[in-house]
Design a protein around this motif. Structure first.
Motif, PDB file in Angstrom:
ATOM      1  N   THR A  15     -46.615 -15.547 -13.019  1.00 17.74           N
ATOM      2  CA  THR A  15     -46.362 -16.128 -14.337  1.00 17.74           C
ATOM      3  C   THR A  15     -45.791 -17.532 -14.188  1.00 17.74           C
ATOM      4  OG1 THR A  15     -45.972 -13.925 -15.265  1.00 17.74           O
ATOM      5  CG2 THR A  15     -45.161 -15.794 -16.540  1.00 17.74           C
ATOM      6  N   LEU A  16     -44.841 -17.686 -13.265  1.00 20.74           N
ATOM      7  CA  LEU A  16     -44.266 -19.006 -13.011  1.00 20.74           C
ATOM      8  C   LEU A  16     -45.317 -19.974 -12.468  1.00 20.74           C
ATOM      9  CD1 LEU A  16     -40.778 -18.131 -11.470  1.00 20.74           C
ATOM     10  CD2 LEU A  16     -41.235 -19.212 -13.666  1.00 20.74           C
ATOM     11  N   ALA A  17     -46.167 -19.502 -11.565  1.00 20.36           N
ATOM     12  CA  ALA A  17     -47.226 -20.346 -11.004  1.00 20.36           C
ATOM     13  C   ALA A  17     -48.209 -20.757 -12.103  1.00 20.36           C
ATOM     14  CB  ALA A  17     -47.947 -19.619  -9.885  1.00 20.36           C
ATOM     15  N   ALA A  18     -48.557 -19.826 -12.972  1.00 18.64           N
ATOM     16  CA  ALA A  18     -49.474 -20.140 -14.070  1.00 18.64           C
ATOM     17  C   ALA A  18     -48.831 -21.160 -15.014  1.00 18.64           C
ATOM     18  CB  ALA A  18     -49.854 -18.875 -14.826  1.00 18.64           C
ATOM     19  N   ALA A  19     -47.532 -20.979 -15.291  1.00 28.94           N
ATOM     20  CA  ALA A  19     -46.839 -21.921 -16.172  1.00 28.94           C
ATOM     21  C   ALA A  19     -46.772 -23.297 -15.523  1.00 28.94           C
ATOM     22  CB  ALA A  19     -45.445 -21.412 -16.497  1.00 28.94           C
ATOM     23  N   ALA A  20     -46.495 -23.351 -14.242  1.00 33.24           N
ATOM     24  CA  ALA A  20     -46.427 -24.626 -13.531  1.00 33.24           C
ATOM     25  C   ALA A  20     -47.797 -25.297 -13.515  1.00 33.24           C
ATOM     26  CB  ALA A  20     -45.924 -24.416 -12.112  1.00 33.24           C
ATOM     27  N   LEU A  21     -48.828 -24.518 -13.243  1.00 33.32           N
ATOM     28  CA  LEU A  21     -50.194 -25.053 -13.232  1.00 33.32           C
ATOM     29  C   LEU A  21     -50.580 -25.568 -14.621  1.00 33.32           C
ATOM     30  CD1 LEU A  21     -52.693 -25.559 -11.536  1.00 33.32           C
ATOM     31  CD2 LEU A  21     -53.460 -23.261 -12.112  1.00 33.32           C
ATOM     32  N   THR A  22     -50.239 -24.833 -15.656  1.00 33.23           N
ATOM     33  CA  THR A  22     -50.525 -25.250 -17.030  1.00 33.23           C
ATOM     34  C   THR A  22     -49.776 -26.539 -17.353  1.00 33.23           C
ATOM     35  OG1 THR A  22     -50.854 -22.952 -17.705  1.00 33.23           O
ATOM     36  CG2 THR A  22     -50.430 -24.552 -19.449  1.00 33.23           C
ATOM     37  N   GLY A  23     -48.520 -26.635 -16.930  1.00 35.14           N
ATOM     38  CA  GLY A  23     -47.725 -27.849 -17.154  1.00 35.14           C
ATOM     39  C   GLY A  23     -48.309 -29.046 -16.419  1.00 35.14           C
TER      40      GLY A  23
END
Length: 182
Positions: A15-23
């Motif tokens: 979830t954190l990786a997806a959020a970072a990638l989205t950011g």
């Protein structure tokens, strides 16, 4: 219980990786949009400056031609007036018209470019020469009832020819400067 913690940890990290990638994708996209907007703003600014410069040049060139026309009218009056060595009415008008051409020429010098300024200088020189000739011819002895044009017909014809050719040269120098699309 360790399996549950591992699954929870993996889920949190993903979830954190997806959020970072989205950011990151959002930041790159925003950066690209801002760069594009900056480029468009710079191009618009350059176009506005070019349009303003063209307007200033056009106004300077038209003002110069208008001042020349007024001077030509005054010089024509002097050619057609009869008179000998006495001051001729309209002399001050001719002088004022010549000064207006000088002032308009200064604007052409400021706006440029050099080939247009050079062509304007040729027009100004021809006007000044014609004006000096009229003064010299008017100061000479002659029949007071005969116009300068009739007393000095060859010089009058030569002055008209020089006027025309210098004016055409000026307009020919101006056209490419004002025609950015051509």
């Amino acid at each position: 219980m360790q399996d549950t913690v591992a699954v929870a940890l993996i889920t949190s990290l993903s979830t954190l990786a997806a959020a970072a990638l989205t950011g990151l994708v959002g930041a790159l996209s925003t950066r690209r949009q801002l760069a594009h907007q900056l480029t468009v703003a710079r191009q618009d600014s350059v176009e506005r400056r070019a349009t303003r410069r063209d307007e200033l040049r056009r106004n300077a060139y038209v003002g110069f031609l208008g001042a020349c026309d007024q001077a030509y009218r005054q010089l024509d009056r002097r050619w057609l007036e009869a008179g000998g060595g006495d001051p001729v009415p309209g002399y001050d008008d001719a002088y004022a018209a010549m000064r207006a051409v000088d002032e308009a020429y200064n604007l052409v010098l400021l706006e440029g470019p050099e080939d247009v300024a050079s062509a304007a200088r040729s027009v100004l020189t021809s006007l000044t020469t014609e004006y000096a000739d009229q003064r010299r011819f008017g100061d000479g002895l002659g029949d007071a009832a005969v116009s300068l044009r009739d007393r000095h017909r060859e010089r009058w014809l030569a002055a008209i020819e020089v006027r025309t050719s210098r004016r055409i040269s000026f307009v020919d120098a101006v056209r490419p400067v004002l025609d950015r699309d051509g």
